[in-house]
Write a protein that holds these residues in place. Structure first.
Motif, short mmCIF file in Angstrom:
data_model
loop_
_atom_site.label_atom_id
_atom_site.label_comp_id
_atom_site.label_asym_id
_atom_site.label_seq_id
_atom_site.Cartn_x
_atom_site.Cartn_y
_atom_site.Cartn_z
N THR A 46 0.84 -1.20 0.00
CA THR A 46 0.00 0.00 0.00
C THR A 46 0.87 1.25 0.00
O THR A 46 1.14 1.81 -1.03
N TRP A 47 1.32 1.68 1.14
CA TRP A 47 2.16 2.88 1.25
C TRP A 47 3.40 2.52 2.05
O TRP A 47 3.33 1.82 3.05
N THR A 48 4.54 3.05 1.62
CA THR A 48 5.80 2.81 2.33
C THR A 48 6.45 4.14 2.65
O THR A 48 5.96 5.20 2.26
N ASP A 51 7.19 6.28 -0.40
CA ASP A 51 6.09 7.09 -0.93
C ASP A 51 6.00 8.43 -0.21
O ASP A 51 5.63 9.44 -0.82
N LEU A 52 6.32 8.45 1.06
CA LEU A 52 6.27 9.70 1.82
C LEU A 52 7.48 10.60 1.56
O LEU A 52 7.36 11.82 1.57
N LEU A 54 9.28 10.67 -1.27
CA LEU A 54 9.40 11.07 -2.66
C LEU A 54 8.96 12.51 -2.93
O LEU A 54 9.72 13.26 -3.56
N PHE A 82 7.40 4.71 -11.42
CA PHE A 82 7.05 4.45 -10.03
C PHE A 82 5.53 4.35 -9.85
O PHE A 82 5.03 3.43 -9.21
N ALA A 83 4.77 5.28 -10.44
CA ALA A 83 3.31 5.25 -10.34
C ALA A 83 2.74 4.02 -11.02
O ALA A 83 1.82 3.38 -10.50
N ARG A 86 3.25 0.97 -8.80
CA ARG A 86 2.34 0.96 -7.65
C ARG A 86 0.91 0.62 -8.05
O ARG A 86 0.18 0.02 -7.28
N CYS A 87 0.50 1.03 -9.24
CA CYS A 87 -0.89 0.81 -9.69
C CYS A 87 -1.05 -0.43 -10.53
O CYS A 87 -2.14 -0.69 -11.05
N HIS A 111 -4.05 -0.58 -7.24
CA HIS A 111 -3.43 -0.19 -5.97
C HIS A 111 -4.36 -0.64 -4.84
O HIS A 111 -5.57 -0.49 -4.95
#
Length: 197
Positions: A46-48, A51-52, A54, A82-83, A86-87, A111
């Motif tokens: 999900t989020w790592t 991600d925060l 970047l 990258f997007a 993730r998707c 995602h």
């Protein structure tokens, strides 16, 4: 519609959804740890922390690279890759059984917090479906079981379509799906009394 998890204690990622005209056998991209601790091992992220960090990293670089179009294009390409990664994660895979029509193999990608964005579907009509088998194969140094639909085309060639090819669930899940497909698509024919069992 009725939804059940037949292997709740050992494989809760396996879900059976029964509709009036078809049945869906879904395997989500997570599983319990094999050590008995009950930890959840997720296949889709999900989020790592990356991600925060970047946007913060890009905000520091933006003033320095504003005039350099090559550097901005490189950052744009890197962000696009990258997007996309993730998707484009596999969220779940399923086998849909339509008793009089055939089977459909699906892969849902997207995602985890957005839901499925892309769906890949392969339908195999019952007249082309020769068999639905559990087979074994090698993956690195492990022997893994997998489900395959054996399809005969109009010209007589045979092809295999692997169900759950990205997630590769464990044998108990495959056995549940196998017995269900065999029961709905290939109901037992009465045996001739002269046939040797």
């Amino acid at each position: 519609m009725r939804s059940t998890r037949p292997l709740r204690d050992t494989h809760p990622e396996f879900l059976v959804i029964e509709w009036p005209t078809f049945h869906e056998y879904r395997v989500e991209n997570w599983r319990l740890a094999r050590d008995g601790s009950g930890r959840i091992i997720r296949g889709a992220v999900t989020w790592t922390w990356l991600d925060l960090c970047l946007p913060l990293f890009i905000s520091f670089l933006w003033p320095k690279l504003r005039g350099n179009s090559t550097a901005l294009a490189s950052i744009g390409i890197a962000l696009s890759i990258f997007a996309w990664s993730r998707c484009n994660q596999v969220l779940y895979e399923s086998v849909l059984v339509f008793p009089t029509l055939g089977i459909q193999l699906e892969t849902h990608c997207g995602h985890p917090s957005l839901g499925p964005l892309f769906v890949s579907r392969r339908f195999i009509h019952v007249s082309c479906l020769e068999d639905f088998v559990i087979h074994e194969g090698l993956r690195r140094w492990n022997v893994r079981y997998f489900l395959a639909a054996v399809k005969r085309s109009n010209n007589g060639s045979i092809s295999f379509h692997v169900a759950f090819e990205n997630i590769l669930p464990y044998f108990p899940v495959l056995l549940e799906v196998y017995t269900a497909v065999q029961g709905y698509i290939f109901p037992e024919q009465p045996r001739d009394s002269t046939e040797i069992p």
